[in-house]
Motif scaffolding. Structure first.
Motif, PDB file in Angstrom:
ATOM      1  N   PHE A   1       0.833  -1.211   0.000  1.00 55.57           N
ATOM      2  CA  PHE A   1       0.000   0.000   0.000  1.00 55.57           C
ATOM      3  C   PHE A   1       0.864   1.256   0.000  1.00 55.57           C
ATOM      4  CE2 PHE A   1      -3.438  -2.654   2.204  1.00 55.57           C
ATOM      5  CZ  PHE A   1      -4.094  -2.902   1.011  1.00 55.57           C
ATOM      6  N   LYS A   2       1.928   1.261   0.830  1.00 51.07           N
ATOM      7  CA  LYS A   2       2.813   2.430   0.865  1.00 51.07           C
ATOM      8  C   LYS A   2       3.574   2.578  -0.446  1.00 51.07           C
ATOM      9  CE  LYS A   2       4.919   1.119   4.587  1.00 51.07           C
ATOM     10  NZ  LYS A   2       5.911   1.061   5.675  1.00 51.07           N
ATOM     11  N   SER A   3       4.070   1.469  -0.974  1.00 53.38           N
ATOM     12  CA  SER A   3       4.891   1.513  -2.186  1.00 53.38           C
ATOM     13  C   SER A   3       4.114   2.028  -3.389  1.00 53.38           C
ATOM     14  CB  SER A   3       5.445   0.113  -2.506  1.00 53.38           C
ATOM     15  OG  SER A   3       6.215  -0.382  -1.439  1.00 53.38           O
ATOM     16  N   LEU A   4       2.809   1.744  -3.436  1.00 51.40           N
ATOM     17  CA  LEU A   4       1.985   2.136  -4.579  1.00 51.40           C
ATOM     18  C   LEU A   4       1.209   3.424  -4.325  1.00 51.40           C
ATOM     19  CD1 LEU A   4       0.587  -1.318  -5.750  1.00 51.40           C
ATOM     20  CD2 LEU A   4       2.775  -0.223  -6.251  1.00 51.40           C
ATOM     21  N   ASN A   5       1.568   4.128  -3.238  1.00 49.23           N
ATOM     22  CA  ASN A   5       0.952   5.420  -2.916  1.00 49.23           C
ATOM     23  C   ASN A   5      -0.546   5.304  -2.650  1.00 49.23           C
ATOM     24  OD1 ASN A   5       0.811   8.184  -2.443  1.00 49.23           O
ATOM     25  ND2 ASN A   5       0.680   8.739  -4.606  1.00 49.23           N
ATOM     26  N   LYS A   6      -0.963   4.201  -2.038  1.00 47.43           N
ATOM     27  CA  LYS A   6      -2.366   4.011  -1.661  1.00 47.43           C
ATOM     28  C   LYS A   6      -2.510   4.405  -0.190  1.00 47.43           C
ATOM     29  CE  LYS A   6      -3.124   0.520  -5.181  1.00 47.43           C
ATOM     30  NZ  LYS A   6      -3.901   1.441  -6.042  1.00 47.43           N
ATOM     31  N   ALA A   7      -2.507   5.722   0.025  1.00 46.94           N
ATOM     32  CA  ALA A   7      -2.389   6.267   1.374  1.00 46.94           C
ATOM     33  C   ALA A   7      -3.569   5.892   2.277  1.00 46.94           C
ATOM     34  CB  ALA A   7      -2.252   7.787   1.303  1.00 46.94           C
ATOM     35  N   LYS A   8      -4.792   5.950   1.756  1.00 47.42           N
ATOM     36  CA  LYS A   8      -5.960   5.708   2.615  1.00 47.42           C
ATOM     37  C   LYS A   8      -5.972   4.279   3.153  1.00 47.42           C
ATOM     38  CE  LYS A   8      -8.958   9.203   0.507  1.00 47.42           C
ATOM     39  NZ  LYS A   8     -10.223   9.473  -0.225  1.00 47.42           N
ATOM     40  N   LEU A   9      -5.683   3.309   2.281  1.00 48.65           N
ATOM     41  CA  LEU A   9      -5.647   1.919   2.737  1.00 48.65           C
ATOM     42  C   LEU A   9      -4.502   1.698   3.707  1.00 48.65           C
ATOM     43  CD1 LEU A   9      -6.450   0.071  -0.614  1.00 48.65           C
ATOM     44  CD2 LEU A   9      -7.859   0.074   1.456  1.00 48.65           C
ATOM     45  N   ALA A  10      -3.350   2.309   3.432  1.00 50.16           N
ATOM     46  CA  ALA A  10      -2.211   2.157   4.324  1.00 50.16           C
ATOM     47  C   ALA A  10      -2.529   2.707   5.714  1.00 50.16           C
ATOM     48  CB  ALA A  10      -0.990   2.861   3.736  1.00 50.16           C
ATOM     49  N   ILE A  11      -3.186   3.857   5.756  1.00 47.29           N
ATOM     50  CA  ILE A  11      -3.547   4.470   7.038  1.00 47.29           C
ATOM     51  C   ILE A  11      -4.562   3.607   7.779  1.00 47.29           C
ATOM     52  CG2 ILE A  11      -4.705   6.444   8.104  1.00 47.29           C
ATOM     53  CD1 ILE A  11      -3.534   8.145   5.786  1.00 47.29           C
ATOM     54  N   PHE A  12      -5.581   3.127   7.064  1.00 46.91           N
ATOM     55  CA  PHE A  12      -6.615   2.335   7.722  1.00 46.91           C
ATOM     56  C   PHE A  12      -6.042   1.088   8.392  1.00 46.91           C
ATOM     57  CE2 PHE A  12      -9.550  -1.285   7.575  1.00 46.91           C
ATOM     58  CZ  PHE A  12     -10.532  -0.822   8.431  1.00 46.91           C
ATOM     59  N   PHE A  13      -5.192   0.359   7.678  1.00 47.92           N
ATOM     60  CA  PHE A  13      -4.688  -0.882   8.248  1.00 47.92           C
ATOM     61  C   PHE A  13      -3.607  -0.639   9.308  1.00 47.92           C
ATOM     62  CE2 PHE A  13      -6.745  -2.609   4.456  1.00 47.92           C
ATOM     63  CZ  PHE A  13      -7.491  -3.611   5.065  1.00 47.92           C
ATOM     64  N   SER A  14      -3.004   0.535   9.305  1.00 49.33           N
ATOM     65  CA  SER A  14      -2.132   0.911  10.411  1.00 49.33           C
ATOM     66  C   SER A  14      -2.965   1.101  11.682  1.00 49.33           C
ATOM     67  CB  SER A  14      -1.384   2.211  10.088  1.00 49.33           C
ATOM     68  OG  SER A  14      -0.487   2.023   9.029  1.00 49.33           O
ATOM     69  N   LEU A  15      -4.106   1.757  11.514  1.00 51.27           N
ATOM     70  CA  LEU A  15      -4.997   1.986  12.659  1.00 51.27           C
ATOM     71  C   LEU A  15      -5.675   0.711  13.134  1.00 51.27           C
ATOM     72  CD1 LEU A  15      -6.722   5.324  11.586  1.00 51.27           C
ATOM     73  CD2 LEU A  15      -5.299   4.991  13.614  1.00 51.27           C
ATOM     74  N   LEU A  16      -6.054  -0.150  12.182  1.00 48.11           N
ATOM     75  CA  LEU A  16      -6.835  -1.331  12.529  1.00 48.11           C
ATOM     76  C   LEU A  16      -6.133  -2.208  13.550  1.00 48.11           C
ATOM     77  CD1 LEU A  16      -9.256  -3.244  12.055  1.00 48.11           C
ATOM     78  CD2 LEU A  16      -7.915  -4.305  10.220  1.00 48.11           C
ATOM     79  N   ARG A  17      -4.885  -2.570  13.285  1.00 56.92           N
ATOM     80  CA  ARG A  17      -4.217  -3.569  14.123  1.00 56.92           C
ATOM     81  C   ARG A  17      -3.936  -3.054  15.522  1.00 56.92           C
ATOM     82  NH1 ARG A  17       0.212  -6.594  15.556  1.00 56.92           N
ATOM     83  NH2 ARG A  17       1.752  -4.981  15.132  1.00 56.92           N
ATOM     84  N   LYS A  18      -3.476  -1.824  15.629  1.00 57.69           N
ATOM     85  CA  LYS A  18      -3.065  -1.313  16.935  1.00 57.69           C
ATOM     86  C   LYS A  18      -4.182  -0.551  17.652  1.00 57.69           C
ATOM     87  CE  LYS A  18       1.311  -2.642  17.073  1.00 57.69           C
ATOM     88  NZ  LYS A  18       1.850  -3.503  18.144  1.00 57.69           N
ATOM     89  N   ALA A  19      -4.670   0.523  17.012  1.00 62.53           N
ATOM     90  CA  ALA A  19      -5.622   1.397  17.695  1.00 62.53           C
ATOM     91  C   ALA A  19      -6.998   0.760  17.861  1.00 62.53           C
ATOM     92  CB  ALA A  19      -5.746   2.715  16.938  1.00 62.53           C
ATOM     93  N   ILE A  20      -7.433  -0.002  16.834  1.00 64.23           N
ATOM     94  CA  ILE A  20      -8.794  -0.551  16.874  1.00 64.23           C
ATOM     95  C   ILE A  20      -8.845  -1.922  17.555  1.00 64.23           C
ATOM     96  CG2 ILE A  20     -10.761  -1.257  15.437  1.00 64.23           C
ATOM     97  CD1 ILE A  20      -9.880   0.804  13.379  1.00 64.23           C
ATOM     98  N   ILE A  21      -7.757  -2.690  17.460  1.00 59.34           N
ATOM     99  CA  ILE A  21      -7.759  -4.037  18.044  1.00 59.34           C
ATOM    100  C   ILE A  21      -6.959  -4.109  19.351  1.00 59.34           C
ATOM    101  CG2 ILE A  21      -7.185  -6.469  17.667  1.00 59.34           C
ATOM    102  CD1 ILE A  21      -7.572  -6.034  14.690  1.00 59.34           C
ATOM    103  N   VAL A  22      -5.673  -3.732  19.302  1.00 58.18           N
ATOM    104  CA  VAL A  22      -4.799  -3.960  20.462  1.00 58.18           C
ATOM    105  C   VAL A  22      -5.183  -3.107  21.667  1.00 58.18           C
ATOM    106  CG1 VAL A  22      -2.446  -3.821  21.338  1.00 58.18           C
ATOM    107  CG2 VAL A  22      -2.854  -4.737  19.073  1.00 58.18           C
TER     108      VAL A  22
END
Length: 467
Positions: free
Chosen positions: A391-412
């Motif tokens: 996601f980061k390599s292909l400049n897909k910022a929204k998906l990259a941000i969402f899955f960064s938030l999902l694992r830590k902020a939303i789950i952990v």
């Protein structure tokens, strides 16, 4: 075709990302990046090893150092915001042969790194006491934590320049030069630590001084290379003016990595506060050791995903979809094999990993079961690393941000607060939150990447064939 001005430099050959041998390209970047990341890890790991062995206060000192992790992680987060955020854009621009834009991206990243470094230094020193108590400090651990944190913050600009600009060296294909950036600082840190901590009796203050001086040397090295004649994309500061449009693009893509690091900092705060409530300062020391083991374990997997990133970005910019797909497949397969192996080793020999940092019987008894819970199913992290990197390599910022938030902020974070109350789990609930997030977050990230990226690559191949 490679750029006509590709060249070799002494001790730092430039990797040709346009080569059809994708595995060789990925490994050519990954190998020195792995060494560099392992060396970078030594900055803090060596500090913890020495601090954990300070006679009579090693366990308490580890707890104090662990309280500083959120600040160290936050500084890394801002470094990544402009470093990891801009480097893929720089690689894409190189793939499109737009070197003017690539240079402008790098210059604006440098500007923001310096500005943020100064701001974080001032705010961190001014607010360090309330922050440390917020992070879970007690009256016993605060003095140790304050000694380390106030000195470390004085080197914030150096840390951000060395961490934030090194990806721009790697994005040009000079992975070995990037490795030497970290090698210089790490070796200096390893030499200075025992001298300052034990020889001069400075304790944790000595560890912080060694780290700051080491990062200063790394920052000087990075600036010297990027402003010198050997760099393909030179950092030109004369006449520089910030470009708000480019800064917004860098921030948009870098936000995902920033969020990932920031949520790591948030998780550390929540874990330390919860562990102090349920287990006291001992379990903050346990979490410090476990975080250290995790950093060691995940570094090769991160190096692999970071090594694949510039290859993916470059070939995406060059519209070479087959090579992008091959790099993703190779990165994922190798990452899964490694994380499966390291999970097996930690599961079978947990005490050996803990003894690297501390041999106190009480800490060892508490840390062994906690480590086994925390690392259960660690191999699922390979899918998180792979998906996030793409996601980061292909400049897909929204998906990259969402899955960064999902694992830590939303789950952990919610699980860290809730699980200790379930079925009397207590401190076990804190450590159980991590494997749950690995399974749920890792699978969700990777499956989404496959469903969104692969059809785009197929369409790109059809368009290329139709020409």
């Amino acid at each position: 075709m490679p750029f006509p001005h590709f060249h070799r430099t002494a001790g730092g050959g430039q990797v040709d990302f346009s080569s059809p041998n994708i595995r060789r390209s990925v490994l050519a970047v990954t190998a020195p990046m792995l060494v560099a990341q392992l060396l970078n890890l030594l900055y803090n790991i060596v500090d913890r090893i020495y601090i954990g062995k300070i006679p009579g206060q090693g366990t308490l000192a580890l707890a104090g150092l662990g309280l500083c992790f959120p600040v160290v992680t936050l500084i890394t987060a801002f470094s990544n915001l402009f470093g990891v955020g801009g480097a893929p854009l720089c690689s894409i621009a190189r793939g499109q042969k737009d070197l003017k834009t690539a240079r402008a991206i790098m210059a604006n990243s440098w500007f923001m790194l310096v500005v943020c470094g100064v701001v974080l230094t001032v705010l961190g020193i001014a607010l360090h006491k309330p922050l440390l108590y917020l992070f879970g400090a007690s009256d016993d651990t605060y003095p140790v934590a304050a000694q380390y944190m106030t000195i470390y913050l004085l080197g914030t600009v150096f840390v951000m320049i060395s961490l934030g600009l090194n990806p721009y060296i790697n994005s040009q294909g000079f992975a070995r030069i990037g490795m030497l950036t970290v090698l210089l600082g790490a070796v200096t840190n390893i030499i200075l630590d025992p001298i300052l901590i034990f020889g001069l009796g400075l304790g944790v203050r000595g560890a912080a001084i060694a780290t700051v001086f080491s990062q200063l040397l790394s920052a000087i090295w990075v600036m010297r290379f990027l402003t010198g004649p050997k760099a393909e994309l030179r950092l030109i500061l004369r006449g520089f003016r910030p470009d708000g449009r480019l800064i917004r693009r860098i921030v948009a893509l870098g936000t995902s990595t920033f969020v990932m690091s920031f949520t790591d900092s948030l998780v550390q705060v929540v874990c330390n506060s919860t562990l102090r409530a349920y287990g006291g300062d001992l379990y903050i020391s346990v979490m410090t050791v476990i975080n250290s083991v995790r950093q060691i374990a995940q570094t090769p997997a991160l190096a692999l995903s970071d090594g694949g990133s510039p290859v993916i970005s470059y070939n995406y910019g060059a519209r070479m979809a087959g090579r992008v797909r091959a790099a993703i497949r190779f990165m994922t397969q190798l990452g899964f094999g490694y994380t499966l192996l390291i999970w097996a080793l930690i599961s079978l020999f947990p005490a050996a990993f803990i003894r690297i940092f501390n041999q106190d019987p009480e800490l060892l008894a508490a840390a062994v079961p906690a480590l086994q819970i925390y690392f259960f199913g660690f191999f699922m992290m390979a899918f998180q690393f792979s998906g996030q990197s793409v996601f980061k390599s292909l400049n897909k910022a929204k998906l990259a941000i969402f899955f960064s938030l999902l694992r830590k902020a939303i789950i952990v974070v919610p699980l860290t607060l809730l699980l200790p109350h379930v079925a009397g789990l207590g401190v076990k609930g804190v450590f159980l939150a991590e494997p749950v997030s690995n399974f749920v977050g890792g699978l969700a990230c990777y499956i989404t990447m496959r469903l969104t990226v692969m059809p785009e690559l197929s369409a790109m191949e059809r368009a290329r064939s139709a020409r």
